[in-house]
Design an enzyme around this catalytic site. Structure first.
Site, mmCIF file in Angstrom:
data_model
loop_
_atom_site.group_PDB
_atom_site.id
_atom_site.type_symbol
_atom_site.label_atom_id
_atom_site.label_comp_id
_atom_site.label_asym_id
_atom_site.label_seq_id
_atom_site.Cartn_x
_atom_site.Cartn_y
_atom_site.Cartn_z
ATOM 1 N N HIS A 58 0.676 -0.369 -0.045
ATOM 2 C CA HIS A 58 -0.371 0.463 -0.121
ATOM 3 C C HIS A 58 0.745 1.378 0.447
ATOM 4 O O HIS A 58 2.146 0.700 0.163
ATOM 5 C CB HIS A 58 -1.093 -0.045 1.282
HETATM 6 P P1 TYD Z 1 -1.064 -3.049 7.410
HETATM 7 O O1 TYD Z 1 -1.006 -0.924 7.480
HETATM 8 O O2 TYD Z 1 -2.601 -3.135 6.903
HETATM 9 O O3 TYD Z 1 -0.374 -3.521 7.814
HETATM 10 P P2 TYD Z 1 0.911 -4.116 6.797
HETATM 11 O O4 TYD Z 1 1.249 -2.543 5.649
HETATM 12 O O5 TYD Z 1 2.073 -4.241 7.946
HETATM 13 O O6 TYD Z 1 0.769 -5.192 6.125
HETATM 14 O O7 TYD Z 1 -2.083 -3.167 9.063
HETATM 15 C C1 TYD Z 1 -3.219 -4.791 9.517
HETATM 16 C C2 TYD Z 1 -3.890 -4.497 9.900
HETATM 17 O O8 TYD Z 1 -3.009 -4.186 11.160
HETATM 18 C C3 TYD Z 1 -5.352 -4.127 9.298
HETATM 19 O O9 TYD Z 1 -5.909 -4.383 9.610
HETATM 20 C C4 TYD Z 1 -4.932 -2.050 9.982
HETATM 21 C C5 TYD Z 1 -4.718 -2.521 11.487
HETATM 22 N N1 TYD Z 1 -3.698 -1.398 12.091
HETATM 23 C C6 TYD Z 1 -4.035 -0.470 13.292
HETATM 24 O O10 TYD Z 1 -5.291 -0.638 13.795
HETATM 25 N N2 TYD Z 1 -3.227 0.890 13.604
HETATM 26 C C7 TYD Z 1 -2.174 0.857 13.148
HETATM 27 O O11 TYD Z 1 -1.547 1.891 13.621
HETATM 28 C C8 TYD Z 1 -1.545 0.274 11.805
HETATM 29 C C9 TYD Z 1 -0.367 -0.253 11.445
HETATM 30 C C10 TYD Z 1 -3.088 -1.245 11.720
#
Ligand code: TYD
Length: 144
Positions: A58
Site C-alpha cells: 500500500h
Molecule cells: P497494515 O497497515 O495493512 O499492515 P502491513 O502494512 O504491515 O501489512 O495493517 C494491518 C491491520 O492492522 C489493519 O487491519 C489495520 C490494523 N492497524 C491498526 O489498527 N493500527 C495501526 O496503527 C496499524 C499500522 C494497523
C-alpha cells in the site's frame, strides 16, 4: 487546486542512528526531529512473520514512516509510480525514511525478524491507498 507534494524514491533515505557500544551491549536511540526527520506520533512493530509472507502492499497519502529492522532482516521495495528499488534492512542502527505517496512492499523476512515502525500520524485507514492501480493514478495526478 491540489497542494500535495510529489516525492520520488530518491527522497527516501537510509539513515544511520546513533549507536552507543559498550562491553555490556549496544544501545541505539531514535529521536523525533533529530535522527528521525518528523515528529513521532505512533509506534508499531511487525513480528512472528511466517516464512515467505509479505506485508505492506500500500501507499499513504500523508503519513511518513521510518522502518528499522531491530532484529533480523527483511527487504523493503519502494515504488513512486515511475521507479522501484529494493532496500535490505538488517541492522538495528539503520532506518529507512519513507515519504508520503510511496508504494511499499515488505518481504524476505528472516526468522525472528522484528520490524519497528515509527509513524508521523495516528492510524487513519483513509490515508491508505491499497490498490496498486489507484496508486498509479494517484501518482500521475498533478504531474507537470
Ligand atoms: P497494515 O497497515 O495493512 O499492515 P502491513 O502494512 O504491515 O501489512 O495493517 C494491518 C491491520 O492492522 C489493519 O487491519 C489495520 C490494523 N492497524 C491498526 O489498527 N493500527 C495501526 O496503527 C496499524 C499500522 C494497523
Amino acid at each position: 487546486m491540489n497542494n500535495k507534494k510529489r516525492y520520488s524514491i530518491d527522497d527516501c533515505n537510509v539513515v544511520s542512528l546513533p549507536k552507543h557500544t559498550r562491553p555490556n551491549g549496544n544501545l541505539t536511540v531514535a529521536e523525533g526531529n533529530i535522527s528521525v526527520p518528523f515528529d513521532i506520533r505512533r509506534v508499531y512493530y511487525l513480528y512472528d512473520i511466517p516464512a515467505g509472507e509479505e506485508r505492506g502492499g500500500h501507499a499513504h497519502k500523508q503519513l511518513q514512516q521510518f522502518f528499522i529492522a531491530v532484529s533480523g532482516s527483511f527487504d523493503v521495495i519502494i515504488d513512486d509510480g515511475d521507479n522501484r528499488r529494493t532496500i535490505t534492512l538488517n541492522r538495528p542502527f539503520t532506518g529507512l525514511h519513507i515519504r508520503p505517496g510511496i508504494w511499499r512492499e515488505l518481504n524476505n523476512f528472516s526468522s525472528g525478524a522484528v520490524c519497528l515502525v515509527l509513524a508521523s500520524e495516528h492510524y487513519d485507514e483513509d490515508d491508505y491507498i491499497r490498490i496498486y492501480d489507484e496508486f498509479i493514478a494517484y501518482s500521475k495526478e498533478d504531474k507537470q
